[in-house]
Write a protein that holds these residues in place. Sequence first.
Motif, PDB file in Angstrom:
ATOM      1  N   VAL A  25     -71.687  78.712 110.163  1.00  0.00           N
ATOM      2  CA  VAL A  25     -70.900  77.485 110.294  1.00  0.00           C
ATOM      3  C   VAL A  25     -71.665  76.540 111.199  1.00  0.00           C
ATOM      4  N   LEU A  26     -71.880  75.300 110.702  1.00  0.00           N
ATOM      5  CA  LEU A  26     -72.566  74.262 111.469  1.00  0.00           C
ATOM      6  C   LEU A  26     -71.553  73.150 111.749  1.00  0.00           C
ATOM      7  N   PRO A  27     -70.977  73.095 112.944  1.00  0.00           N
ATOM      8  CA  PRO A  27     -69.998  72.039 113.234  1.00  0.00           C
ATOM      9  C   PRO A  27     -70.681  70.708 113.531  1.00  0.00           C
ATOM     10  N   GLU A  28     -69.940  69.626 113.241  1.00  0.00           N
ATOM     11  CA  GLU A  28     -70.378  68.266 113.563  1.00  0.00           C
ATOM     12  C   GLU A  28     -71.796  67.990 113.068  1.00  0.00           C
ATOM     13  N   ILE A  29     -71.943  67.995 111.748  1.00  0.00           N
ATOM     14  CA  ILE A  29     -73.253  67.770 111.148  1.00  0.00           C
ATOM     15  C   ILE A  29     -73.079  67.000 109.850  1.00  0.00           C
ATOM     16  N   GLU A  30     -74.032  66.149 109.547  1.00  0.00           N
ATOM     17  CA  GLU A  30     -74.002  65.368 108.322  1.00  0.00           C
ATOM     18  C   GLU A  30     -74.576  66.174 107.160  1.00  0.00           C
ATOM     19  N   PRO A  31     -74.172  65.874 105.915  1.00  0.00           N
ATOM     20  CA  PRO A  31     -74.653  66.647 104.761  1.00  0.00           C
ATOM     21  C   PRO A  31     -76.180  66.714 104.657  1.00  0.00           C
ATOM     22  N   ALA A  32     -76.869  65.596 104.894  1.00  0.00           N
ATOM     23  CA  ALA A  32     -78.336  65.615 104.785  1.00  0.00           C
ATOM     24  C   ALA A  32     -78.952  66.514 105.854  1.00  0.00           C
ATOM     25  N   ASP A  33     -78.391  66.473 107.053  1.00  0.00           N
ATOM     26  CA  ASP A  33     -78.911  67.330 108.121  1.00  0.00           C
ATOM     27  C   ASP A  33     -78.613  68.798 107.839  1.00  0.00           C
ATOM     28  N   GLY A  45     -76.294  79.229  99.748  1.00  0.00           N
ATOM     29  CA  GLY A  45     -75.320  78.294  99.200  1.00  0.00           C
ATOM     30  C   GLY A  45     -74.735  77.470 100.328  1.00  0.00           C
ATOM     31  N   LEU A  46     -74.615  76.158 100.111  1.00  0.00           N
ATOM     32  CA  LEU A  46     -74.225  75.244 101.177  1.00  0.00           C
ATOM     33  C   LEU A  46     -73.090  74.348 100.726  1.00  0.00           C
ATOM     34  N   ILE A  47     -72.119  74.167 101.618  1.00  0.00           N
ATOM     35  CA  ILE A  47     -71.069  73.180 101.403  1.00  0.00           C
ATOM     36  C   ILE A  47     -70.879  72.414 102.699  1.00  0.00           C
ATOM     37  N   CYS A  48     -70.824  71.076 102.616  1.00  0.00           N
ATOM     38  CA  CYS A  48     -70.619  70.235 103.791  1.00  0.00           C
ATOM     39  C   CYS A  48     -69.622  69.145 103.439  1.00  0.00           C
ATOM     40  N   ALA A  51     -69.065  77.697  98.999  1.00  0.00           N
ATOM     41  CA  ALA A  51     -70.415  78.099  99.421  1.00  0.00           C
ATOM     42  C   ALA A  51     -70.867  79.343  98.672  1.00  0.00           C
ATOM     43  N   ASP A  52     -69.937  80.253  98.396  1.00  0.00           N
ATOM     44  CA  ASP A  52     -70.283  81.472  97.663  1.00  0.00           C
ATOM     45  C   ASP A  52     -70.673  81.150  96.227  1.00  0.00           C
ATOM     46  N   GLU A  53     -69.975  80.223  95.601  1.00  0.00           N
ATOM     47  CA  GLU A  53     -70.335  79.814  94.235  1.00  0.00           C
ATOM     48  C   GLU A  53     -71.711  79.154  94.218  1.00  0.00           C
ATOM     49  N   ALA A  54     -72.014  78.349  95.258  1.00  0.00           N
ATOM     50  CA  ALA A  54     -73.342  77.731  95.342  1.00  0.00           C
ATOM     51  C   ALA A  54     -74.411  78.795  95.560  1.00  0.00           C
ATOM     52  N   LEU A  55     -74.094  79.840  96.315  1.00  0.00           N
ATOM     53  CA  LEU A  55     -75.054  80.926  96.535  1.00  0.00           C
ATOM     54  C   LEU A  55     -75.400  81.620  95.223  1.00  0.00           C
ATOM     55  N   ASN A  86     -84.511  82.448  96.309  1.00  0.00           N
ATOM     56  CA  ASN A  86     -85.337  81.793  97.322  1.00  0.00           C
ATOM     57  C   ASN A  86     -85.188  80.274  97.240  1.00  0.00           C
ATOM     58  N   ARG A  87     -83.943  79.836  97.220  1.00  0.00           N
ATOM     59  CA  ARG A  87     -83.678  78.400  97.131  1.00  0.00           C
ATOM     60  C   ARG A  87     -82.324  78.090  97.749  1.00  0.00           C
ATOM     61  N   VAL A  88     -82.088  76.794  97.990  1.00  0.00           N
ATOM     62  CA  VAL A  88     -80.827  76.324  98.546  1.00  0.00           C
ATOM     63  C   VAL A  88     -80.119  75.497  97.465  1.00  0.00           C
ATOM     64  N   VAL A  89     -78.840  75.783  97.248  1.00  0.00           N
ATOM     65  CA  VAL A  89     -78.014  75.000  96.339  1.00  0.00           C
ATOM     66  C   VAL A  89     -76.848  74.447  97.142  1.00  0.00           C
ATOM     67  N   GLN A  90     -76.666  73.120  97.060  1.00  0.00           N
ATOM     68  CA  GLN A  90     -75.600  72.467  97.801  1.00  0.00           C
ATOM     69  C   GLN A  90     -74.448  72.171  96.852  1.00  0.00           C
ATOM     70  N   ALA A  91     -73.246  72.646  97.236  1.00  0.00           N
ATOM     71  CA  ALA A  91     -72.064  72.450  96.385  1.00  0.00           C
ATOM     72  C   ALA A  91     -71.489  71.063  96.610  1.00  0.00           C
ATOM     73  N   THR A  92     -70.849  70.545  95.565  1.00  0.00           N
ATOM     74  CA  THR A  92     -70.119  69.278  95.672  1.00  0.00           C
ATOM     75  C   THR A  92     -68.751  69.569  96.267  1.00  0.00           C
ATOM     76  N   PRO A  93     -68.391  68.896  97.366  1.00  0.00           N
ATOM     77  CA  PRO A  93     -67.113  69.218  98.028  1.00  0.00           C
ATOM     78  C   PRO A  93     -65.933  68.977  97.109  1.00  0.00           C
ATOM     79  N   LEU A  94     -64.969  69.901  97.168  1.00  0.00           N
ATOM     80  CA  LEU A  94     -63.712  69.785  96.464  1.00  0.00           C
ATOM     81  C   LEU A  94     -62.583  69.704  97.475  1.00  0.00           C
TER      82      LEU A  94
END
Length: 447
Positions: free
Chosen positions: A366-374, A406-409, A424-428, A437-445
């Motif tokens: 968990v990364l609190p107080e962070i922007e999606p690009a960061d 897998g990432l969700i922000c 995040a699990d679905e993105a993983l 060996n890659r990062v997938v960012q989920a679209t927030p719902l």
Amino acid sequence: MAFGAALFGHLTRPVGFLASFWVANALLLGILVRAPQLATPSGWLAIAAGYLAADFAMGGGLLLTFWLTAANLAGVVAGFLLFQRIDPTDRRLERPQSLLFLLLISAAAAGAATIVGSGSIIIFFGGSLRHAVELYLTSELASNLVVLPMVLTAPPLRALRQHANALGRSVRPLLPVAALLISIAAGSMIGGSGAISAPMPALLWCALSYGVFPTAVLTFATGLWQGTALVTNLPPSAAEFLPAVIAHRLSLALLALGPIMVSSINSARSELVNELNRAANEDSLTGTLSRRAFMQRSEAVLAESAHRGANLALLMLDADQFKRINDEHGHAAGDAALVALTGQIGALLRPQDLFGRMGGEEFAIVLPEIEPADALAVAERLREACANIELTLDNGRPIRITMSIGLICCPATNASLQSLLKQADEALYAAKRDGRNRVVQATPLAA
């Protein structure tokens, strides 16, 4: 060290008699127990030379000086040999039962010194055999029980500085010491045989407030002050001097045990509580948060972020083809890989970030107080750092391991923890399907 400690004993002794508080034997015994590599023939000769030099510097006679030096060495040697026979944990007084070993060894060392040295009191100072044995035995026993705990439990200098800095930030931790000083002053003014017990409540407060070493230092300082005050108020008559000194030393020996025992029990209890907390909140292999602790703390962080109207990111991480590592190289290699991965990841996170093991080779952050690009940039750094790890097994074979993430922000106000975990699990799993060996960012719902 032998010269300085022995000289201190000579300078604090009553006129025409032996030292009132002889710290040299206990101090040197504690140092040798802490650093047994010093107990070489040359080391023992150096100690003997220090004793002799201090005695001669104070004008001691030849026979008495060599006699007392032999007695001092007998006590130190006996104590050193006995300490070598007990567990190192007990040498450091890390368990409450260690105080029993301390008492028995202190008594044995005092007994050895008394057997060798008590005759010198009869010949050079007069008195009966009983008084000589009592005086010598209580002197050595009190010194051992007051000085040894301080030497055996002394922490490194860096830890002492940290404790001193922590005490300096607030007045409250100093209240037990202030109470001790007041009680010592009150006891000195009241006087009498009961004055020695006046500091006991304050010493017990110190024992409950501080560790074993600070308690031992305070007990030593209290004993030293009381011993000095007693001697200055005693009449020169040996008939009145001897019983008072013997009673004082015996009381001091027993006084030293109480606070140190309380402090030892309290420290052991605190360590047990800390171990239970670690077992409940930390993963035993990787040192990351356990699943339960991660979920509880994540809920709190999510609520705080929602209150501030800040974004929050959640990452799900899974080691790629981890089963193959276990099958081909064994579970020990798999464990080593997980430790290396979590160590690398933890070094790249902020203090406020949460990192937990969800099970097997799956982790969450968990990364609190962070922007999606960061958040995406952090995820990519973590993935790249894991891919650069190369482990060498015991047989010399290197292995590499990668992570899929897998990432969700999203704004914390728009999500629940369960919703974030699911996305995040679905993105993983999408990252796994796309080649690992890659990062997938989920679209927030919406939650």
